[in-house]
Design a protein around this motif. Structure first.
Motif, mmCIF file in Angstrom:
data_model
loop_
_atom_site.group_PDB
_atom_site.id
_atom_site.type_symbol
_atom_site.label_atom_id
_atom_site.label_comp_id
_atom_site.label_asym_id
_atom_site.label_seq_id
_atom_site.Cartn_x
_atom_site.Cartn_y
_atom_site.Cartn_z
ATOM 1 N N GLY A 22 0.698 -1.251 0.086
ATOM 2 C CA GLY A 22 0.002 -0.015 -0.071
ATOM 3 C C GLY A 22 0.869 1.233 -0.048
ATOM 4 N N TRP A 23 1.940 1.289 0.897
ATOM 5 C CA TRP A 23 2.852 2.551 0.762
ATOM 6 C C TRP A 23 3.502 2.596 -0.533
ATOM 7 C CZ3 TRP A 23 5.786 1.714 6.276
ATOM 8 C CH2 TRP A 23 4.812 2.128 7.052
ATOM 9 N N ARG A 24 3.875 1.526 -1.167
ATOM 10 C CA ARG A 24 4.827 1.634 -2.243
ATOM 11 C C ARG A 24 3.769 1.942 -3.607
ATOM 12 N NH1 ARG A 24 8.242 -3.471 -0.356
ATOM 13 N NH2 ARG A 24 9.792 -2.145 0.338
ATOM 14 N N ALA A 25 2.465 1.886 -3.398
ATOM 15 C CA ALA A 25 1.615 2.035 -4.451
ATOM 16 C C ALA A 25 1.242 3.688 -4.305
ATOM 17 C CB ALA A 25 0.667 1.180 -4.590
ATOM 18 N N LEU A 117 -8.314 11.426 10.799
ATOM 19 C CA LEU A 117 -7.228 10.550 10.054
ATOM 20 C C LEU A 117 -6.096 11.674 9.366
ATOM 21 C CD1 LEU A 117 -7.294 10.170 6.829
ATOM 22 C CD2 LEU A 117 -9.603 9.332 7.341
ATOM 23 N N TRP A 118 -5.203 11.183 9.245
ATOM 24 C CA TRP A 118 -3.880 11.879 8.352
ATOM 25 C C TRP A 118 -3.785 11.119 7.289
ATOM 26 C CZ3 TRP A 118 -1.837 16.470 9.942
ATOM 27 C CH2 TRP A 118 -2.173 16.873 11.257
ATOM 28 N N THR A 119 -3.485 11.949 6.018
ATOM 29 C CA THR A 119 -3.156 11.228 4.915
ATOM 30 C C THR A 119 -2.249 12.151 4.218
ATOM 31 O OG1 THR A 119 -4.170 10.201 2.783
ATOM 32 C CG2 THR A 119 -5.185 12.362 3.537
ATOM 33 N N ALA A 120 -1.323 11.554 3.199
ATOM 34 C CA ALA A 120 -0.404 12.426 2.350
ATOM 35 C C ALA A 120 -1.274 13.484 1.797
ATOM 36 C CB ALA A 120 0.102 11.577 1.315
ATOM 37 N N GLU A 121 -0.951 14.554 1.547
ATOM 38 C CA GLU A 121 -1.555 15.840 0.943
ATOM 39 C C GLU A 121 -1.795 15.496 -0.443
ATOM 40 O OE1 GLU A 121 -1.102 20.526 1.559
ATOM 41 O OE2 GLU A 121 0.774 19.455 0.941
ATOM 42 N N ASP A 122 -0.978 14.740 -1.112
ATOM 43 C CA ASP A 122 -0.952 14.536 -2.450
ATOM 44 C C ASP A 122 -1.260 13.091 -2.709
ATOM 45 O OD1 ASP A 122 -0.921 14.624 -5.528
ATOM 46 O OD2 ASP A 122 1.250 14.759 -5.679
ATOM 47 N N ASN A 123 -2.534 12.630 -2.462
ATOM 48 C CA ASN A 123 -2.870 11.311 -2.473
ATOM 49 C C ASN A 123 -4.311 11.170 -3.207
ATOM 50 O OD1 ASN A 123 -3.322 8.534 -2.001
ATOM 51 N ND2 ASN A 123 -2.693 8.630 0.126
ATOM 52 N N GLU A 144 6.449 15.447 7.460
ATOM 53 C CA GLU A 144 7.034 14.257 7.985
ATOM 54 C C GLU A 144 8.395 14.172 7.815
ATOM 55 O OE1 GLU A 144 6.081 12.208 10.386
ATOM 56 O OE2 GLU A 144 4.037 12.844 10.551
ATOM 57 N N PRO A 145 9.372 14.737 8.493
ATOM 58 C CA PRO A 145 10.888 14.695 8.095
ATOM 59 C C PRO A 145 11.343 13.575 7.661
ATOM 60 C CG PRO A 145 10.491 16.324 9.737
ATOM 61 C CD PRO A 145 9.053 15.318 9.690
ATOM 62 N N ALA A 146 10.938 12.414 8.307
ATOM 63 C CA ALA A 146 11.603 10.982 8.256
ATOM 64 C C ALA A 146 11.217 10.382 6.993
ATOM 65 C CB ALA A 146 11.550 10.306 9.585
ATOM 66 N N TRP A 147 10.176 11.126 6.326
ATOM 67 C CA TRP A 147 9.526 10.371 5.378
ATOM 68 C C TRP A 147 9.736 11.561 4.211
ATOM 69 C CZ3 TRP A 147 6.308 6.201 4.062
ATOM 70 C CH2 TRP A 147 6.313 5.269 5.129
ATOM 71 N N GLU A 148 11.021 11.917 3.984
ATOM 72 C CA GLU A 148 11.601 12.631 3.006
ATOM 73 C C GLU A 148 10.639 14.143 2.799
ATOM 74 O OE1 GLU A 148 11.634 10.349 -0.496
ATOM 75 O OE2 GLU A 148 13.696 9.762 -0.049
ATOM 76 N N GLY A 149 10.288 14.504 3.836
ATOM 77 C CA GLY A 149 9.487 15.784 3.807
ATOM 78 C C GLY A 149 8.092 15.510 3.521
ATOM 79 N N LEU A 150 7.449 14.445 3.454
ATOM 80 C CA LEU A 150 6.072 14.089 3.023
ATOM 81 C C LEU A 150 5.262 15.129 3.718
ATOM 82 C CD1 LEU A 150 4.235 12.212 1.287
ATOM 83 C CD2 LEU A 150 4.081 10.875 3.437
ATOM 84 N N ALA A 151 4.234 15.882 3.088
ATOM 85 C CA ALA A 151 3.294 16.650 3.672
ATOM 86 C C ALA A 151 1.819 15.881 3.745
ATOM 87 C CB ALA A 151 3.009 17.713 2.710
ATOM 88 N N GLU A 152 1.235 15.835 5.187
ATOM 89 C CA GLU A 152 0.253 15.082 5.348
ATOM 90 C C GLU A 152 -0.843 16.107 5.702
ATOM 91 O OE1 GLU A 152 0.991 10.907 7.308
ATOM 92 O OE2 GLU A 152 1.778 12.662 8.505
#
Length: 157
Positions: A22-25, A117-123, A144-152
């Motif tokens: 799921g994460w990879r997709a 819930l939290w989700t990626a902003e670009d999802n 999320e800095p540990a996730w390459e700056g992923l915005a949620e």
């Protein structure tokens, strides 16, 4: 036919596999291929967290006896909790998108409760799914800095 049932400890390995798939997709367009390749895939790395989740409010979806998705929800962990109930995970194998398993999992995990819930902003897929189910952004965003700056972003219902 989709069957949703409480998760059991024997589901841990499949849950890890579904989570990684799921994460990879979901994040392939947001995170580097190396980051996604380096996600821990050994169930032992996740055993404690998965075991806690399985003992609490985790449900799995089965189709023809195969576990193809899972959802984990419970009391909100946000410091500024705007709802008492939180959906932490809802993942399924990408081949199950559009099959109804995601809806069955969401219904079992949160029912009609007011939820956050939290989700990626670009999802886009997740955002469309959650909007159909009455969850909308409340304007709260985090990086999320540990996730390459992923915005949620936070969604609420």
């Amino acid at each position: 036919m989709i069957t949703v049932r409480p998760a059991v400890p024997d589901d841990a390995e499949r849950i890890v596999d579904i989570r990684l798939a799921g994460w990879r997709a979901a994040f392939a367009h947001l995170l580097s291929p190396q980051f996604l390749a380096d996600l821990p895939s050994d169930v032992e790395d996740w055993r404690d967290g998965i075991a806690r989740a399985v003992r609490s409010r985790t449900v799995v979806a089965e189709v023809d006896g195969e576990v193809v998705g899972y959802a984990f929800a419970g009391p909100s962990r946000d410091e500024d909790a705007v709802r008492d109930w939180q959906l932490f995970h809802l993942y399924q194998y990408p081949r199950m998108h559009g099959s109804g398993t995601g809806q069955a999992l969401l219904d079992a995990a949160i029912d009609h409760r007011p939820t956050v819930l939290w989700t990626a902003e670009d999802n886009p897929r997740a955002l469309a799914f959650y909007r159909r189910n009455g969850l909308v952004p409340d304007g709260t965003r985090k990086i999320e800095p540990a996730w390459e700056g992923l915005a949620e972003i936070r969604l609420v219902r």
